[in-house]
Design a protein around this motif. Structure first.
Motif, PDB file in Angstrom:
ATOM      1  N   MET A  92       3.148 -13.820  -0.608  1.00  0.00           N
ATOM      2  CA  MET A  92       2.000 -14.373   0.104  1.00  0.00           C
ATOM      3  C   MET A  92       0.709 -13.873  -0.534  1.00  0.00           C
ATOM      4  N   PRO A  93      -0.265 -14.748  -0.717  1.00  0.00           N
ATOM      5  CA  PRO A  93      -1.502 -14.337  -1.398  1.00  0.00           C
ATOM      6  C   PRO A  93      -2.338 -13.323  -0.632  1.00  0.00           C
ATOM      7  N   ASN A  94      -2.121 -13.192   0.670  1.00  0.00           N
ATOM      8  CA  ASN A  94      -2.880 -12.208   1.450  1.00  0.00           C
ATOM      9  C   ASN A  94      -2.098 -10.918   1.673  1.00  0.00           C
ATOM     10  N   LYS A  95      -0.975 -10.757   0.965  1.00  0.00           N
ATOM     11  CA  LYS A  95      -0.163  -9.541   1.074  1.00  0.00           C
ATOM     12  C   LYS A  95       0.183  -9.041  -0.326  1.00  0.00           C
ATOM     13  N   ILE A  96      -0.855  -8.749  -1.098  1.00  0.00           N
ATOM     14  CA  ILE A  96      -0.663  -8.349  -2.489  1.00  0.00           C
ATOM     15  C   ILE A  96      -1.131  -6.912  -2.679  1.00  0.00           C
ATOM     16  N   VAL A  97      -0.281  -6.086  -3.251  1.00  0.00           N
ATOM     17  CA  VAL A  97      -0.643  -4.709  -3.589  1.00  0.00           C
ATOM     18  C   VAL A  97      -1.618  -4.740  -4.762  1.00  0.00           C
ATOM     19  N   LYS A  98      -2.678  -3.938  -4.657  1.00  0.00           N
ATOM     20  CA  LYS A  98      -3.725  -4.001  -5.681  1.00  0.00           C
ATOM     21  C   LYS A  98      -4.350  -2.629  -5.896  1.00  0.00           C
ATOM     22  N   TRP A  99      -4.712  -2.327  -7.133  1.00  0.00           N
ATOM     23  CA  TRP A  99      -5.432  -1.109  -7.469  1.00  0.00           C
ATOM     24  C   TRP A  99      -6.899  -1.274  -7.094  1.00  0.00           C
ATOM     25  N   ILE A 100      -7.460  -0.267  -6.394  1.00  0.00           N
ATOM     26  CA  ILE A 100      -8.849  -0.325  -5.938  1.00  0.00           C
ATOM     27  C   ILE A 100      -9.683   0.711  -6.689  1.00  0.00           C
ATOM     28  N   PRO A 101     -10.603   0.306  -7.545  1.00  0.00           N
ATOM     29  CA  PRO A 101     -11.516   1.270  -8.174  1.00  0.00           C
ATOM     30  C   PRO A 101     -12.364   1.969  -7.115  1.00  0.00           C
ATOM     31  N   TYR A 102     -12.662   3.256  -7.350  1.00  0.00           N
ATOM     32  CA  TYR A 102     -13.398   4.038  -6.350  1.00  0.00           C
ATOM     33  C   TYR A 102     -14.765   3.436  -6.045  1.00  0.00           C
ATOM     34  N   ASN A 103     -15.405   2.850  -7.062  1.00  0.00           N
ATOM     35  CA  ASN A 103     -16.744   2.292  -6.828  1.00  0.00           C
ATOM     36  C   ASN A 103     -16.712   0.986  -6.035  1.00  0.00           C
ATOM     37  N   ASN A 104     -15.512   0.541  -5.652  1.00  0.00           N
ATOM     38  CA  ASN A 104     -15.389  -0.626  -4.776  1.00  0.00           C
ATOM     39  C   ASN A 104     -15.213  -0.219  -3.312  1.00  0.00           C
ATOM     40  N   LEU A 105     -15.457   1.071  -3.034  1.00  0.00           N
ATOM     41  CA  LEU A 105     -15.330   1.576  -1.671  1.00  0.00           C
ATOM     42  C   LEU A 105     -16.689   2.016  -1.139  1.00  0.00           C
ATOM     43  N   LYS A 106     -16.877   1.857   0.168  1.00  0.00           N
ATOM     44  CA  LYS A 106     -18.085   2.363   0.812  1.00  0.00           C
ATOM     45  C   LYS A 106     -17.731   2.833   2.226  1.00  0.00           C
ATOM     46  N   ASN A 107     -18.679   3.529   2.844  1.00  0.00           N
ATOM     47  CA  ASN A 107     -18.492   4.041   4.215  1.00  0.00           C
ATOM     48  C   ASN A 107     -17.201   4.853   4.338  1.00  0.00           C
ATOM     49  N   ILE A 108     -17.026   5.795   3.414  1.00  0.00           N
ATOM     50  CA  ILE A 108     -15.827   6.640   3.425  1.00  0.00           C
ATOM     51  C   ILE A 108     -16.017   7.752   4.460  1.00  0.00           C
ATOM     52  N   ASN A 109     -15.116   7.803   5.440  1.00  0.00           N
ATOM     53  CA  ASN A 109     -15.229   8.772   6.531  1.00  0.00           C
ATOM     54  C   ASN A 109     -13.908   9.498   6.750  1.00  0.00           C
ATOM     55  N   TYR A 110     -13.996  10.821   6.927  1.00  0.00           N
ATOM     56  CA  TYR A 110     -12.805  11.638   7.170  1.00  0.00           C
ATOM     57  C   TYR A 110     -12.166  11.257   8.504  1.00  0.00           C
ATOM     58  N   LEU A 111     -10.827  11.167   8.516  1.00  0.00           N
ATOM     59  CA  LEU A 111     -10.105  10.819   9.738  1.00  0.00           C
ATOM     60  C   LEU A 111      -9.230  11.966  10.226  1.00  0.00           C
ATOM     61  N   THR A 112      -8.323  12.454   9.353  1.00  0.00           N
ATOM     62  CA  THR A 112      -7.417  13.532   9.751  1.00  0.00           C
ATOM     63  C   THR A 112      -6.770  14.122   8.504  1.00  0.00           C
ATOM     64  N   LYS A 113      -5.870  15.084   8.703  1.00  0.00           N
ATOM     65  CA  LYS A 113      -5.207  15.751   7.578  1.00  0.00           C
ATOM     66  C   LYS A 113      -3.698  15.564   7.696  1.00  0.00           C
TER      67      LYS A 113
END
Length: 209
Positions: free
Chosen positions: A124-145
């Protein structure tokens, strides 16, 4: 096209899904045809809204067909392969992904090969595993450990594939997508455990998403 009332479309589709008697409409094909007739007979939806409602029903129908390998196959007009889905061709978007293998890498052959394997098995085209470059991320917030990592939430910018565009012969993306991240600690000792966990998760998700 007139403005589409998506809340109404979703409500009508939900009604169509819930109305189908599974004792009568006892397979995915009968249920889909019944659901289409419910939408077409609706007195409130506009013609454009009915078209969109049926497209969304067809999207779910495609999911059920490819995941269950059930249905009449058609010949894709682009690649001439026999495919199950109606709104896309499984082989076309897999070939598209394969052609892009040279455009990304993590610098780790094991992980690269795992992602590529998952992409070649994607249905399915909406269920594809993909590599995400770090600069394509924003609003990174800590959740848990976790045991080997810290867990964060983030927004993936212009990231996840959503659907296959047969006319343009390419996968179309969502603009923003909420995701969960793992930041590895003690990478040398955790690497193999993390990799096996990721491998298991990706293989299961790819099959049952």
């Amino acid at each position: 096209m007139s403005t589409l009332r998506y809340e109404l479309i979703y409500a009508k589709n939900h009604r169509a899904l819930m109305t189908a008697d599974t004792n009568i409409y006892d397979d995915i094909h009968k249920r889909f045809e019944f659901q289409k007739q419910i939408v077409l007979a609706d007195k409130i939806l506009t013609n454009d809204e009915k078209t969109e409602a049926i497209r969304l029903l067809t999207k779910n129908y495609d999911r059920d067909k490819v995941m269950n390998n059930d249905g009449t196959k058609r010949i894709c007009e682009n690649c001439n392969q026999k495919c199950l889905a109606t709104l896309y061709c499984e082989y076309c978007f897999q070939n598209y992904l394969k052609e892009n293998f040279s455009n990304w890498t993590l610098g780790n052959d094991n992980i690269d090969n795992l992602i590529q394997k998952c992409q070649m098995e994607s249905l399915m085209p909406n269920k594809i595993v993909k590599w995400i470059p770090y600069n394509n991320l924003k609003n990174i917030n800590y959740l848990t450990k976790g045991e080997f990592s810290e867990i964060y939430t983030a927004v993936w910018i212009n990231g996840a594939y959503q659907e296959w565009n047969s006319g343009k012969k390419q996968l179309m993306k969502l603009h923003n997508y909420n995701i969960v991240l793992k930041k590895l600690e003690n990478v040398e000792s955790a690497n193999q455990s993390w990799f096996e966990e990721a491998k298991l998760h990706l293989n299961i998700s790819n099959k049952w998403a």
